[in-house]
Design a protein around this motif. Structure first.
Motif: not given
Ligand code: PEP
Length: 256
Positions: A224-234
């Motif tokens: 969840a924390e990784l995917l919440a980053q603005p440029d991480v799309d999956g």
């Protein structure tokens, strides 16, 4: 489509794991957990041998089927190889190209990876282009140069329309299969850098449209924390994708 105006894609990479006889149980469990609606695109990249039966078992779900490699050749006398046309005809939608294990163990070059990527696009499938630095390259402060060079060489000559159909996966080699995940800020920094490189080579619209995944020991606890980053799309998920429950939990973590 997420609020970032691009597709979030969670893709499992099974590598050389599981058996054909285990596919039905896996698919039944995943279908039951996921139902018909999920918050993002879910993809399973299975060993090519298992693509056709897995497609059958996944029928009734919205999970996309992918594989982990493709030949750079169009067809013909290339023993042991599988062409993009064969994969497309079998119903495959996604193909991983340039995974660090293929770069390291099979000597794949950026030039070869670029040729594979073009074959995938020409056949009407989506390539997942993996890029990422080794630990010694990061320790030397060379990670940005390494990733930018991998992108530049693999994408050379690709037009903007094809670029928009390509998924890029940032996979730091030191985080793959090691249990050592990139910190969310590290993942974000490099995914933003990848988008900047695409903007410089193409245009802002193309950079905004490309799905950039993070991969490297992603699991239900850190997704969840990784995917919440603005440029991480999956995410591109190795070990955790072998368990349908963990894979489902990561797909659910993409809810934003
Ligand atoms: C991968 O191989 O693409 C990967 C990210 O593996 P893992 O999740 O096991 O680190």
């Amino acid at each position: 489509m997420n609020p970032k105006y691009r597709k979030t894609v969670i893709a499992g990479n099974w590598k050389m794991n599981l058996l054909p006889s285990q596919l039905k149980d896996y698919a039944d469990a995943l279908k039951e957990l996921l139902g018909r609606e999920h918050p993002c695109e879910a993809v399973l990249c299975v060993p090519a041998l298992m693509a056709i039966p897995m497609l059958r078992y996944l029928r009734g779900s919205r999970v996309g089927l992918g594989v982990q490699d493709v030949s750079a050749e169009e067809g013909g006398a290339f023993t042991g190889e599988i062409s993009a046309a064969q994969l497309k005809d079998a119903g495959v939608k996604y193909v991983i190209v340039g995974h660090s294990e293929r770069r390291a163990y099979h000597g794949e070059t950026d030039e070869l990876i670029g040729r594979k990527l073009r074959r995938v696009l020409e056949a009407g499938m989506t390539p997942i282009l993996c890029v990422g630095e080794t630990l010694s390259q990061r320790d030397a402060g060379a990670e940005t140069d390494v990733v930018r060079t991998q992108l530049k060489l693999a994408l050379a000559g690709l037009d903007a329309a094809a670029m928009r159909k390509t998924v890029v996966a940032y996979e730091p080699v030191w985080a793959i299969g090691t249990g050592r995940t990139a910190a969310p800020a590290q993942a974000q920094d490099m995914c933003r850098e990848i988008r900047a490189a695409i903007r410089e080579s193409y245009d802002a619209r193309t950079a905004r449209a490309v799905t950039v995944q993070y991969g490297g020991s992603m699991n239900p606890a850190n997704a969840a924390e990784l995917l919440a980053q603005p440029d991480v799309d999956g995410g591109l998920i190795g070990g955790a994708s072998l368990d349908p429950k963990k894979f489902y939990q990561i797909v659910e973590a993409a809810k934003i």
